[in-house]
Design a protein around this motif. Structure first.
Motif, PDB file in Angstrom:
ATOM      1  N   TRP A  50       0.699  -1.284  -0.287  1.00 51.69           N
ATOM      2  CA  TRP A  50      -0.006   0.078  -0.012  1.00 51.69           C
ATOM      3  C   TRP A  50       0.956   1.346  -0.069  1.00 51.69           C
ATOM      4  O   TRP A  50       1.797   1.483   0.971  1.00 51.69           O
ATOM      5  N   GLN A  51       0.650   2.097  -0.980  1.00 48.58           N
ATOM      6  CA  GLN A  51       1.283   3.448  -0.803  1.00 48.58           C
ATOM      7  C   GLN A  51       0.262   4.395  -0.156  1.00 48.58           C
ATOM      8  O   GLN A  51      -0.740   4.447  -0.765  1.00 48.58           O
ATOM      9  N   MET A  52       0.691   5.075   0.770  1.00 49.78           N
ATOM     10  CA  MET A  52      -0.094   5.729   1.600  1.00 49.78           C
ATOM     11  C   MET A  52       0.320   7.350   1.844  1.00 49.78           C
ATOM     12  O   MET A  52       1.627   7.596   1.804  1.00 49.78           O
ATOM     13  N   VAL A  53      -0.506   8.410   2.105  1.00 50.59           N
ATOM     14  CA  VAL A  53      -0.191   9.691   2.158  1.00 50.59           C
ATOM     15  C   VAL A  53      -1.034  10.356   3.310  1.00 50.59           C
ATOM     16  O   VAL A  53      -2.273   9.688   3.700  1.00 50.59           O
ATOM     17  N   ARG A  54      -0.480  11.077   4.054  1.00 52.42           N
ATOM     18  CA  ARG A  54      -1.044  11.717   5.272  1.00 52.42           C
ATOM     19  C   ARG A  54      -2.038  12.837   4.514  1.00 52.42           C
ATOM     20  O   ARG A  54      -1.449  13.670   4.009  1.00 52.42           O
ATOM     21  N   THR A  55      -3.106  13.178   5.106  1.00 53.02           N
ATOM     22  CA  THR A  55      -4.184  14.170   4.565  1.00 53.02           C
ATOM     23  C   THR A  55      -4.523  14.895   6.153  1.00 53.02           C
ATOM     24  O   THR A  55      -4.225  14.190   6.954  1.00 53.02           O
ATOM     25  N   GLU A  56      -5.180  16.037   5.797  1.00 49.69           N
ATOM     26  CA  GLU A  56      -5.764  16.676   6.958  1.00 49.69           C
ATOM     27  C   GLU A  56      -6.647  15.824   7.621  1.00 49.69           C
ATOM     28  O   GLU A  56      -6.928  15.920   8.998  1.00 49.69           O
ATOM     29  N   ASN A  57      -7.386  14.747   6.878  1.00 46.83           N
ATOM     30  CA  ASN A  57      -8.419  13.794   7.592  1.00 46.83           C
ATOM     31  C   ASN A  57      -7.714  12.537   7.734  1.00 46.83           C
ATOM     32  O   ASN A  57      -8.363  11.282   8.229  1.00 46.83           O
ATOM     33  N   GLY A  58      -6.405  12.489   7.844  1.00 51.81           N
ATOM     34  CA  GLY A  58      -5.638  11.056   8.372  1.00 51.81           C
ATOM     35  C   GLY A  58      -5.041  10.591   7.235  1.00 51.81           C
ATOM     36  O   GLY A  58      -4.972  11.078   5.999  1.00 51.81           O
ATOM     37  N   TRP A  59      -4.697   9.230   7.532  1.00 51.89           N
ATOM     38  CA  TRP A  59      -3.945   8.457   6.348  1.00 51.89           C
ATOM     39  C   TRP A  59      -4.923   8.078   5.507  1.00 51.89           C
ATOM     40  O   TRP A  59      -5.996   7.182   5.472  1.00 51.89           O
ATOM     41  N   LYS A  60      -4.385   7.953   4.044  1.00 52.22           N
ATOM     42  CA  LYS A  60      -5.268   7.513   2.996  1.00 52.22           C
ATOM     43  C   LYS A  60      -4.510   6.493   2.082  1.00 52.22           C
ATOM     44  O   LYS A  60      -3.276   6.810   1.738  1.00 52.22           O
ATOM     45  N   ILE A  61      -5.065   5.615   1.607  1.00 51.82           N
ATOM     46  CA  ILE A  61      -4.354   4.640   0.630  1.00 51.82           C
ATOM     47  C   ILE A  61      -4.514   5.387  -0.832  1.00 51.82           C
ATOM     48  O   ILE A  61      -5.368   5.706  -1.426  1.00 51.82           O
ATOM     49  N   ALA A  62      -3.211   5.503  -1.513  1.00 52.84           N
ATOM     50  CA  ALA A  62      -3.144   6.522  -2.626  1.00 52.84           C
ATOM     51  C   ALA A  62      -2.760   5.045  -3.722  1.00 52.84           C
ATOM     52  O   ALA A  62      -3.548   5.285  -4.856  1.00 52.84           O
ATOM     53  N   ALA A  63      -2.422   3.974  -3.554  1.00 48.94           N
ATOM     54  CA  ALA A  63      -2.179   2.795  -4.543  1.00 48.94           C
ATOM     55  C   ALA A  63      -2.238   1.724  -3.459  1.00 48.94           C
ATOM     56  O   ALA A  63      -1.587   1.471  -2.449  1.00 48.94           O
ATOM     57  N   VAL A  64      -2.546   0.643  -4.451  1.00 49.67           N
ATOM     58  CA  VAL A  64      -2.540  -0.771  -3.871  1.00 49.67           C
ATOM     59  C   VAL A  64      -1.826  -1.878  -4.985  1.00 49.67           C
ATOM     60  O   VAL A  64      -2.303  -1.569  -6.135  1.00 49.67           O
ATOM     61  N   VAL A  65      -0.821  -2.570  -4.779  1.00 51.39           N
ATOM     62  CA  VAL A  65      -0.446  -3.500  -5.876  1.00 51.39           C
ATOM     63  C   VAL A  65      -0.012  -4.789  -4.994  1.00 51.39           C
ATOM     64  O   VAL A  65       0.366  -4.850  -3.787  1.00 51.39           O
ATOM     65  N   TRP A  66      -0.539  -5.927  -5.741  1.00 52.04           N
ATOM     66  CA  TRP A  66      -0.419  -7.351  -4.947  1.00 52.04           C
ATOM     67  C   TRP A  66      -0.110  -8.223  -6.321  1.00 52.04           C
ATOM     68  O   TRP A  66      -0.222  -8.276  -7.275  1.00 52.04           O
ATOM     69  N   SER A  67       0.461  -9.407  -5.771  1.00 51.21           N
ATOM     70  CA  SER A  67       0.808 -10.459  -6.290  1.00 51.21           C
ATOM     71  C   SER A  67      -0.362 -11.556  -5.936  1.00 51.21           C
ATOM     72  O   SER A  67      -0.904 -11.448  -4.847  1.00 51.21           O
ATOM     73  N   ALA A  68      -0.533 -12.633  -6.759  1.00 49.90           N
ATOM     74  CA  ALA A  68      -1.483 -13.709  -6.124  1.00 49.90           C
ATOM     75  C   ALA A  68      -1.021 -14.950  -6.673  1.00 49.90           C
ATOM     76  O   ALA A  68      -1.013 -15.170  -8.122  1.00 49.90           O
ATOM     77  N   GLU A  69      -0.951 -15.885  -6.100  1.00 52.01           N
ATOM     78  CA  GLU A  69      -0.397 -17.092  -6.305  1.00 52.01           C
ATOM     79  C   GLU A  69      -1.752 -18.029  -6.058  1.00 52.01           C
ATOM     80  O   GLU A  69      -2.214 -18.067  -4.833  1.00 52.01           O
ATOM     81  N   GLU A  70      -2.519 -18.715  -6.773  1.00 53.84           N
ATOM     82  CA  GLU A  70      -3.467 -19.356  -6.897  1.00 53.84           C
ATOM     83  C   GLU A  70      -3.163 -20.922  -6.453  1.00 53.84           C
ATOM     84  O   GLU A  70      -2.256 -21.397  -6.691  1.00 53.84           O
ATOM     85  N   ASN A  71      -4.126 -21.252  -5.627  1.00 54.54           N
ATOM     86  CA  ASN A  71      -3.587 -22.660  -4.864  1.00 54.54           C
ATOM     87  C   ASN A  71      -4.021 -23.751  -6.336  1.00 54.54           C
ATOM     88  O   ASN A  71      -4.872 -23.667  -6.907  1.00 54.54           O
ATOM     89  N   PRO A  72      -2.888 -24.444  -6.497  1.00 52.96           N
ATOM     90  CA  PRO A  72      -2.914 -25.486  -7.577  1.00 52.96           C
ATOM     91  C   PRO A  72      -3.917 -26.748  -7.304  1.00 52.96           C
ATOM     92  O   PRO A  72      -4.489 -27.328  -8.168  1.00 52.96           O
ATOM     93  N   GLU A  73      -4.403 -26.825  -6.000  1.00 55.33           N
ATOM     94  CA  GLU A  73      -5.150 -27.812  -5.837  1.00 55.33           C
ATOM     95  C   GLU A  73      -6.683 -27.342  -5.691  1.00 55.33           C
ATOM     96  O   GLU A  73      -6.920 -26.367  -5.043  1.00 55.33           O
ATOM     97  N   PRO A  74      -7.551 -28.073  -6.460  1.00 58.86           N
ATOM     98  CA  PRO A  74      -8.792 -27.555  -6.311  1.00 58.86           C
ATOM     99  C   PRO A  74      -9.593 -27.668  -5.042  1.00 58.86           C
ATOM    100  O   PRO A  74      -9.304 -28.454  -4.298  1.00 58.86           O
ATOM    101  N   ARG A  75     -10.454 -26.650  -4.880  1.00 59.14           N
ATOM    102  CA  ARG A  75     -11.265 -26.728  -3.616  1.00 59.14           C
ATOM    103  C   ARG A  75     -11.967 -27.719  -3.451  1.00 59.14           C
ATOM    104  O   ARG A  75     -12.729 -28.046  -4.513  1.00 59.14           O
ATOM    105  N   PRO A  76     -12.137 -28.415  -2.468  1.00 57.19           N
ATOM    106  CA  PRO A  76     -12.909 -29.689  -2.070  1.00 57.19           C
ATOM    107  C   PRO A  76     -14.579 -29.351  -2.269  1.00 57.19           C
ATOM    108  O   PRO A  76     -14.851 -28.119  -1.948  1.00 57.19           O
TER     109      PRO A  76
END
Length: 103
Positions: A75-101
């Motif tokens: 999360w990239q965050m900036v402080r504002t007059e109203n508190g911390w705000k999230i400016a950007a979010v980046v994520w990776s995702a690895e899917e479970n190779p085993e199917p859900r039962p």
């Protein structure tokens, strides 16, 4: 995506990974889900100079007791007059190779 779509009641329904929406719609979909959705966070690291910050962590997303996907998030965050705000979010995702039962 094929495994995800196979588990849908309507396989032609839009995928949450590609469809647009709002944070409210995302939360409403999670609340209506038949199985509990939980997300855990580990190795949380915060770097800040007091005006901007970066939050980094490892996450796991669970559907019931099945580990659906996991990865890293930033999360990239900036402080504002109203508190911390999230400016950007980046994520990776690895899917479970085993199917859900099947229940």
């Amino acid at each position: 995506m094929a495994r995800y779509r196979a588990g849908l009641k309507d396989p032609k329904a839009p995928s949450p990974k590609t469809s647009g929406g709002t944070p409210r719609k995302l939360i409403e979909n999670i609340v209506r889900a038949p199985e509990a959705r939980t997300e855990t966070f580990e190795n949380v690291r915060i770097d800040t100079d007091g005006e901007m910050a970066q939050v980094l962590f490892d996450y796991s997303f669970m559907v019931g007791d099945y580990r659906n996907n996991w990865g890293k998030e930033s999360w990239q965050m900036v402080r504002t007059e109203n508190g911390w705000k999230i400016a950007a979010v980046v994520w990776s995702a690895e899917e479970n190779p085993e199917p859900r039962p099947k229940k």
